[in-house]
Design an enzyme around this catalytic site. Sequence first.
Site, PDB file in Angstrom:
ATOM      1  N   ASN A 127      -4.622  10.282  36.455  1.00 47.42           N
ATOM      2  CA  ASN A 127      -4.944   8.892  36.773  1.00 47.42           C
ATOM      3  C   ASN A 127      -3.840   8.402  37.703  1.00 47.42           C
ATOM      4  O   ASN A 127      -2.730   8.141  37.263  1.00 47.42           O
ATOM      5  CB  ASN A 127      -4.989   8.056  35.493  1.00 47.42           C
ATOM      6  CG  ASN A 127      -5.161   6.580  35.800  1.00 47.42           C
ATOM      7  OD1 ASN A 127      -5.450   6.197  36.932  1.00 47.42           O
ATOM      8  ND2 ASN A 127      -4.985   5.740  34.787  1.00 47.42           N
ATOM      9  N   LYS A 167      -3.709   5.649  39.222  1.00 43.81           N
ATOM     10  CA  LYS A 167      -3.509   4.190  39.211  1.00 43.81           C
ATOM     11  C   LYS A 167      -3.469   3.675  40.658  1.00 43.81           C
ATOM     12  O   LYS A 167      -4.202   4.187  41.496  1.00 43.81           O
ATOM     13  CB  LYS A 167      -2.258   3.833  38.411  1.00 43.81           C
ATOM     14  CG  LYS A 167      -2.281   4.521  37.034  1.00 43.81           C
ATOM     15  CD  LYS A 167      -1.297   3.992  36.043  1.00 43.81           C
ATOM     16  CE  LYS A 167      -1.479   4.741  34.726  1.00 43.81           C
ATOM     17  NZ  LYS A 167      -0.618   4.241  33.660  1.00 43.81           N
ATOM     18  N   HIS A 169      -9.564   1.621  30.737  1.00 39.73           N
ATOM     19  CA  HIS A 169      -8.121   1.880  30.668  1.00 39.73           C
ATOM     20  C   HIS A 169      -7.400   0.634  30.142  1.00 39.73           C
ATOM     21  O   HIS A 169      -7.808  -0.491  30.433  1.00 39.73           O
ATOM     22  CB  HIS A 169      -7.585   2.268  32.053  1.00 39.73           C
ATOM     23  CG  HIS A 169      -6.194   2.807  31.987  1.00 39.73           C
ATOM     24  ND1 HIS A 169      -5.092   1.982  31.947  1.00 39.73           N
ATOM     25  CD2 HIS A 169      -5.729   4.069  31.908  1.00 39.73           C
ATOM     26  CE1 HIS A 169      -4.006   2.737  31.846  1.00 39.73           C
ATOM     27  NE2 HIS A 169      -4.364   4.001  31.816  1.00 39.73           N
ATOM     28  N   GLU A 190      -4.817  -0.805  31.059  1.00 39.06           N
ATOM     29  CA  GLU A 190      -4.375  -1.745  32.096  1.00 39.06           C
ATOM     30  C   GLU A 190      -5.521  -2.656  32.517  1.00 39.06           C
ATOM     31  O   GLU A 190      -5.311  -3.824  32.843  1.00 39.06           O
ATOM     32  CB  GLU A 190      -3.783  -0.961  33.282  1.00 39.06           C
ATOM     33  CG  GLU A 190      -2.413  -0.403  32.915  1.00 39.06           C
ATOM     34  CD  GLU A 190      -2.056   0.912  33.560  1.00 39.06           C
ATOM     35  OE1 GLU A 190      -2.685   1.304  34.556  1.00 39.06           O
ATOM     36  OE2 GLU A 190      -1.120   1.572  33.048  1.00 39.06           O
ATOM     37  N   GLU A 224      -4.938   6.628  24.347  1.00 37.42           N
ATOM     38  CA  GLU A 224      -3.709   6.264  25.048  1.00 37.42           C
ATOM     39  C   GLU A 224      -3.040   5.098  24.318  1.00 37.42           C
ATOM     40  O   GLU A 224      -3.418   3.941  24.523  1.00 37.42           O
ATOM     41  CB  GLU A 224      -4.017   5.847  26.490  1.00 37.42           C
ATOM     42  CG  GLU A 224      -4.663   6.936  27.314  1.00 37.42           C
ATOM     43  CD  GLU A 224      -4.384   6.753  28.804  1.00 37.42           C
ATOM     44  OE1 GLU A 224      -3.972   7.739  29.424  1.00 37.42           O
ATOM     45  OE2 GLU A 224      -4.544   5.644  29.328  1.00 37.42           O
ATOM     46  N   GLY A 229       3.652   4.820  30.603  1.00 37.78           N
ATOM     47  CA  GLY A 229       4.644   4.471  31.612  1.00 37.78           C
ATOM     48  C   GLY A 229       6.000   4.102  31.043  1.00 37.78           C
ATOM     49  O   GLY A 229       6.857   3.580  31.749  1.00 37.78           O
ATOM     50  N   SER A 244       2.788   8.996  28.902  1.00 36.64           N
ATOM     51  CA  SER A 244       4.041   9.716  29.186  1.00 36.64           C
ATOM     52  C   SER A 244       3.930  11.225  28.966  1.00 36.64           C
ATOM     53  O   SER A 244       4.878  11.847  28.495  1.00 36.64           O
ATOM     54  CB  SER A 244       5.198   9.124  28.387  1.00 36.64           C
ATOM     55  OG  SER A 244       5.429   7.774  28.776  1.00 36.64           O
ATOM     56  N   GLY A 255      -0.614   9.872  33.952  1.00 37.44           N
ATOM     57  CA  GLY A 255      -0.338   8.873  34.977  1.00 37.44           C
ATOM     58  C   GLY A 255       0.781   9.338  35.895  1.00 37.44           C
ATOM     59  O   GLY A 255       0.593  10.165  36.785  1.00 37.44           O
ATOM     60  N   GLY A 256       1.985   8.826  35.649  1.00 35.61           N
ATOM     61  CA  GLY A 256       3.135   9.060  36.530  1.00 35.61           C
ATOM     62  C   GLY A 256       3.343  10.510  36.946  1.00 35.61           C
ATOM     63  O   GLY A 256       3.560  10.804  38.129  1.00 35.61           O
TER      64      GLY A 256
HETATM   65  P1  13P Z   1       1.798   7.634  32.153  1.00 34.61           P
HETATM   66  O1  13P Z   1       1.518   9.114  32.121  1.00 34.61           O
HETATM   67  O2  13P Z   1       2.440   7.180  33.434  1.00 34.61           O
HETATM   68  O3  13P Z   1       2.473   7.145  30.923  1.00 34.61           O
HETATM   69  O4  13P Z   1       0.340   6.925  32.179  1.00 34.61           O
HETATM   70  C1  13P Z   1      -0.591   7.280  31.233  1.00 34.61           C
HETATM   71  C2  13P Z   1      -1.883   6.662  31.599  1.00 34.61           C
HETATM   72  O5  13P Z   1      -2.052   5.476  31.516  1.00 34.61           O
HETATM   73  C3  13P Z   1      -2.935   7.556  32.091  1.00 34.61           C
HETATM   74  O6  13P Z   1      -4.146   6.881  32.183  1.00 34.61           O
END
Ligand code: 13P
Length: 236
Positions: free
Chosen positions: A4, A6, A90, A92, A162, A168, A200, A221-222
Amino acid sequence: MAANWKMYKTPAETKTFFENFLPLVKDAKHCEIAVCAPFVDLPAAIDAAAGSNVAIGGQNLYWAKEGAFTGEISGPMLKTLGCEWVIVGHSERRQYFGETDETVLKRTKAAIEAGLKVIVCVGELLAEREAGETEAVLEKQYAGGIAGLSAEEKAQIVIAYEPVWAIGTGKTATPEMAADAHRVIRKMAGADMRILYGGSVKPDNVTALMAQEEIDGALVGGASLDPVSFSKIVNF
Ligand code: 13P
Protein backbone atom coordinates in the site's frame (compact mmCIF):
# COMPACT_ATOMS: atom_id res chain seq x y z
CA MET A 1 1.92 -9.92 -0.15
CA ALA A 2 0.48 -6.51 -0.85
CA ALA A 3 2.01 -3.06 -0.98
CA ASN A 4 0.00 0.00 0.00
CA TRP A 5 1.92 2.97 -1.28
CA LYS A 6 -0.54 5.46 0.26
CA MET A 7 0.10 8.99 -1.11
CA TYR A 8 3.67 8.42 -2.27
CA LYS A 9 5.45 8.30 -5.65
CA THR A 10 5.06 9.97 -9.04
CA PRO A 11 4.55 8.03 -12.30
CA ALA A 12 8.28 8.35 -13.05
CA GLU A 13 9.15 6.98 -9.60
CA THR A 14 6.65 4.19 -10.17
CA LYS A 15 8.41 3.14 -13.37
CA THR A 16 11.78 3.12 -11.62
CA PHE A 17 10.36 1.07 -8.73
CA PHE A 18 9.15 -1.67 -11.06
CA GLU A 19 12.41 -1.76 -13.06
CA ASN A 20 14.17 -2.58 -9.81
CA PHE A 21 11.46 -4.64 -8.11
CA LEU A 22 10.34 -7.11 -10.79
CA PRO A 23 13.69 -8.90 -11.22
CA LEU A 24 13.88 -9.35 -7.42
CA VAL A 25 10.53 -11.17 -7.17
CA LYS A 26 10.29 -12.93 -10.52
CA ASP A 27 10.90 -16.36 -8.93
CA ALA A 28 8.43 -15.87 -6.07
CA LYS A 29 5.95 -18.70 -6.60
CA HIS A 30 4.79 -19.02 -2.98
CA CYS A 31 2.48 -16.01 -2.94
CA GLU A 32 0.44 -13.53 -4.91
CA ILE A 33 1.97 -10.07 -5.10
CA ALA A 34 -0.02 -6.86 -5.45
CA VAL A 35 1.01 -3.21 -5.48
CA CYS A 36 -1.74 -0.71 -4.62
CA ALA A 37 -0.68 2.64 -5.98
CA PRO A 38 -2.13 6.18 -6.06
CA PHE A 39 -4.63 6.65 -8.91
CA VAL A 40 -2.30 8.79 -11.03
CA ASP A 41 0.43 6.12 -10.87
CA LEU A 42 -1.81 3.24 -11.95
CA PRO A 43 -1.21 3.49 -15.73
CA ALA A 44 2.56 3.52 -15.20
CA ALA A 45 2.32 0.61 -12.73
CA ILE A 46 0.06 -1.47 -14.99
CA ASP A 47 2.31 -0.83 -17.97
CA ALA A 48 5.48 -1.68 -16.04
CA ALA A 49 4.03 -4.84 -14.45
CA ALA A 50 2.38 -6.20 -17.62
CA GLY A 51 3.20 -9.88 -18.12
CA SER A 52 4.83 -10.14 -14.68
CA ASN A 53 3.75 -11.93 -11.49
CA VAL A 54 2.78 -8.62 -9.87
CA ALA A 55 -0.83 -7.43 -9.91
CA ILE A 56 -1.83 -3.80 -9.52
CA GLY A 57 -4.56 -2.29 -7.38
CA GLY A 58 -6.13 0.99 -6.34
CA GLN A 59 -6.47 2.21 -2.75
CA ASN A 60 -10.12 3.25 -2.79
CA LEU A 61 -13.13 3.52 -5.08
CA TYR A 62 -16.61 5.02 -5.12
CA TRP A 63 -19.63 2.70 -5.28
CA ALA A 64 -21.46 4.30 -8.21
CA LYS A 65 -20.37 3.14 -11.67
CA GLU A 66 -20.29 6.70 -13.01
CA GLY A 67 -22.03 9.98 -12.41
CA ALA A 68 -21.75 13.48 -11.03
CA PHE A 69 -19.35 12.63 -8.20
CA THR A 70 -16.51 15.12 -8.55
CA GLY A 71 -13.15 13.73 -7.55
CA GLU A 72 -14.25 10.09 -7.32
CA ILE A 73 -13.08 6.97 -9.20
CA SER A 74 -15.32 3.95 -9.89
CA GLY A 75 -14.76 0.19 -9.90
CA PRO A 76 -15.28 -0.11 -13.69
CA MET A 77 -12.70 2.66 -14.20
CA LEU A 78 -10.10 0.75 -12.18
CA LYS A 79 -10.98 -2.54 -13.86
CA THR A 80 -10.83 -1.24 -17.44
CA LEU A 81 -7.50 0.38 -16.68
CA GLY A 82 -6.11 -3.05 -15.76
CA CYS A 83 -6.34 -3.15 -11.96
CA GLU A 84 -7.01 -6.52 -10.33
CA TRP A 85 -7.27 -5.33 -6.73
CA VAL A 86 -8.51 -2.45 -4.64
CA ILE A 87 -8.11 -1.66 -0.93
CA VAL A 88 -11.30 -0.74 0.92
CA GLY A 89 -11.76 0.61 4.44
CA HIS A 90 -8.17 1.42 5.28
CA SER A 91 -7.97 2.98 8.74
CA GLU A 92 -6.65 6.22 7.24
CA ARG A 93 -9.84 6.46 5.20
CA ARG A 94 -11.89 5.65 8.29
CA GLN A 95 -10.02 8.25 10.39
CA TYR A 96 -9.63 11.13 7.92
CA PHE A 97 -12.25 10.65 5.19
CA GLY A 98 -15.38 9.51 6.97
CA GLU A 99 -15.32 5.85 5.93
CA THR A 100 -17.78 3.74 7.94
CA ASP A 101 -18.59 0.03 8.05
CA GLU A 102 -21.65 0.82 5.94
CA THR A 103 -19.63 2.54 3.19
CA VAL A 104 -17.00 -0.21 3.37
CA LEU A 105 -19.72 -2.71 2.46
CA LYS A 106 -21.02 -0.53 -0.39
CA ARG A 107 -17.53 -0.02 -1.86
CA THR A 108 -16.66 -3.70 -1.51
CA LYS A 109 -19.83 -4.84 -3.28
CA ALA A 110 -19.28 -2.32 -6.07
CA ALA A 111 -15.67 -3.40 -6.51
CA ILE A 112 -16.61 -7.08 -6.75
CA GLU A 113 -19.39 -6.26 -9.21
CA ALA A 114 -16.76 -4.53 -11.34
CA GLY A 115 -14.61 -7.68 -11.29
CA LEU A 116 -12.04 -6.49 -8.78
CA LYS A 117 -10.68 -8.42 -5.81
CA VAL A 118 -10.78 -6.48 -2.56
CA ILE A 119 -8.47 -6.09 0.42
CA VAL A 120 -10.91 -5.11 3.18
CA CYS A 121 -9.15 -3.53 6.16
CA VAL A 122 -10.18 -3.80 9.82
CA GLY A 123 -8.39 -3.00 13.06
CA GLU A 124 -8.69 -1.33 16.45
CA LEU A 125 -7.40 1.99 17.79
CA LEU A 126 -4.90 2.06 20.66
CA ALA A 127 -7.57 3.31 23.09
CA GLU A 128 -9.83 0.45 22.06
CA ARG A 129 -7.09 -2.12 22.62
CA GLU A 130 -6.24 -0.60 26.01
CA ALA A 131 -9.90 -0.72 26.98
CA GLY A 132 -9.99 -4.42 26.12
CA GLU A 133 -12.34 -3.80 23.18
CA THR A 134 -10.26 -5.28 20.36
CA GLU A 135 -12.48 -8.30 19.85
CA ALA A 136 -15.67 -6.24 20.01
CA VAL A 137 -14.32 -3.72 17.49
CA LEU A 138 -13.36 -6.45 15.04
CA GLU A 139 -16.76 -8.09 15.45
CA LYS A 140 -18.52 -4.79 14.81
CA GLN A 141 -16.39 -3.99 11.75
CA TYR A 142 -17.01 -7.48 10.39
CA ALA A 143 -20.75 -7.38 11.09
CA GLY A 144 -21.20 -3.99 9.43
CA GLY A 145 -18.62 -4.12 6.64
CA ILE A 146 -18.21 -7.76 5.60
CA ALA A 147 -21.00 -10.03 6.89
CA GLY A 148 -23.43 -8.60 4.32
CA LEU A 149 -21.45 -10.12 1.44
CA SER A 150 -22.69 -13.33 -0.18
CA ALA A 151 -20.48 -16.43 -0.11
CA GLU A 152 -19.53 -15.76 -3.76
CA GLU A 153 -18.59 -12.18 -2.88
CA LYS A 154 -16.59 -13.29 0.16
CA ALA A 155 -14.51 -15.50 -2.13
CA GLN A 156 -13.34 -12.30 -3.87
CA ILE A 157 -11.95 -10.60 -0.77
CA VAL A 158 -9.05 -10.93 1.59
CA ILE A 159 -9.19 -9.26 5.00
CA ALA A 160 -6.30 -7.17 6.29
CA TYR A 161 -6.01 -6.87 10.06
CA GLU A 162 -4.23 -3.59 10.73
CA PRO A 163 -4.12 -2.42 14.35
CA VAL A 164 -4.19 1.35 13.95
CA TRP A 165 -1.56 1.89 16.66
CA ALA A 166 0.92 -0.22 14.65
CA ILE A 167 0.57 1.69 11.38
CA GLY A 168 3.54 3.87 10.52
CA THR A 169 4.66 3.88 14.14
CA GLY A 170 7.36 1.24 14.07
CA LYS A 171 5.31 -0.60 16.72
CA THR A 172 4.34 -4.01 15.36
CA ALA A 173 1.81 -6.17 17.06
CA THR A 174 3.72 -9.15 18.38
CA PRO A 175 3.15 -12.21 16.19
CA GLU A 176 1.04 -13.65 19.02
CA MET A 177 -1.13 -10.52 19.29
CA ALA A 178 -1.65 -10.51 15.55
CA ALA A 179 -2.51 -14.22 15.56
CA ASP A 180 -5.05 -13.68 18.37
CA ALA A 181 -6.80 -10.98 16.35
CA HIS A 182 -6.67 -13.15 13.22
CA ARG A 183 -8.39 -15.96 15.13
CA VAL A 184 -11.21 -13.58 16.10
CA ILE A 185 -11.62 -12.64 12.42
CA ARG A 186 -11.34 -16.23 11.20
CA LYS A 187 -14.08 -17.38 13.55
CA MET A 188 -16.39 -15.04 11.64
CA ALA A 189 -14.89 -15.27 8.15
CA GLY A 190 -14.27 -19.00 7.91
CA ALA A 191 -11.30 -21.25 7.27
CA ASP A 192 -10.89 -20.30 3.60
CA MET A 193 -10.50 -16.56 4.16
CA ARG A 194 -7.01 -15.18 3.61
CA ILE A 195 -6.12 -12.78 6.41
CA LEU A 196 -3.20 -10.38 6.02
CA TYR A 197 -1.44 -8.57 8.83
CA GLY A 198 -0.52 -4.90 8.37
CA GLY A 199 1.27 -2.41 10.61
CA SER A 200 5.02 -1.75 10.52
CA VAL A 201 5.85 -4.94 8.62
CA LYS A 202 9.57 -4.79 7.76
CA PRO A 203 12.13 -7.22 6.31
CA ASP A 204 13.38 -7.95 9.83
CA ASN A 205 10.01 -8.85 11.40
CA VAL A 206 8.16 -10.47 8.50
CA THR A 207 9.54 -13.96 9.11
CA ALA A 208 8.28 -14.09 12.70
CA LEU A 209 4.88 -12.77 11.66
CA MET A 210 4.56 -15.21 8.76
CA ALA A 211 5.58 -18.08 11.05
CA GLN A 212 2.16 -17.72 12.68
CA GLU A 213 -0.16 -20.20 11.03
CA GLU A 214 -2.99 -17.67 11.29
CA ILE A 215 -1.16 -15.02 9.23
CA ASP A 216 -1.56 -15.59 5.50
CA GLY A 217 0.26 -12.53 4.20
CA ALA A 218 1.12 -8.90 4.80
CA LEU A 219 -0.17 -5.47 3.78
CA VAL A 220 2.89 -3.27 3.80
CA GLY A 221 3.03 0.54 3.87
CA GLY A 222 6.36 2.29 4.43
CA ALA A 223 8.58 -0.70 3.70
CA SER A 224 6.87 -1.28 0.34
CA LEU A 225 8.13 1.98 -1.12
CA ASP A 226 11.65 0.65 -1.55
CA PRO A 227 11.98 -2.18 -4.09
CA VAL A 228 14.70 -4.03 -2.20
CA SER A 229 12.89 -3.82 1.11
CA PHE A 230 9.54 -4.95 -0.34
CA SER A 231 11.24 -7.78 -2.26
CA LYS A 232 12.78 -9.00 1.01
CA ILE A 233 9.32 -9.06 2.56
CA VAL A 234 7.84 -10.91 -0.44
CA ASN A 235 10.70 -13.43 -0.32
CA PHE A 236 10.59 -13.82 3.46
P1 13P B 1 3.14 0.74 7.62
O1 13P B 1 3.68 -0.55 7.04
O2 13P B 1 3.82 1.96 7.08
O3 13P B 1 3.01 0.70 9.10
O4 13P B 1 1.63 0.85 7.04
C1 13P B 1 0.77 -0.21 7.18
C2 13P B 1 -0.45 0.06 6.40
O5 13P B 1 -1.23 0.91 6.73
C3 13P B 1 -0.65 -0.73 5.18
O6 13P B 1 -1.92 -0.52 4.67
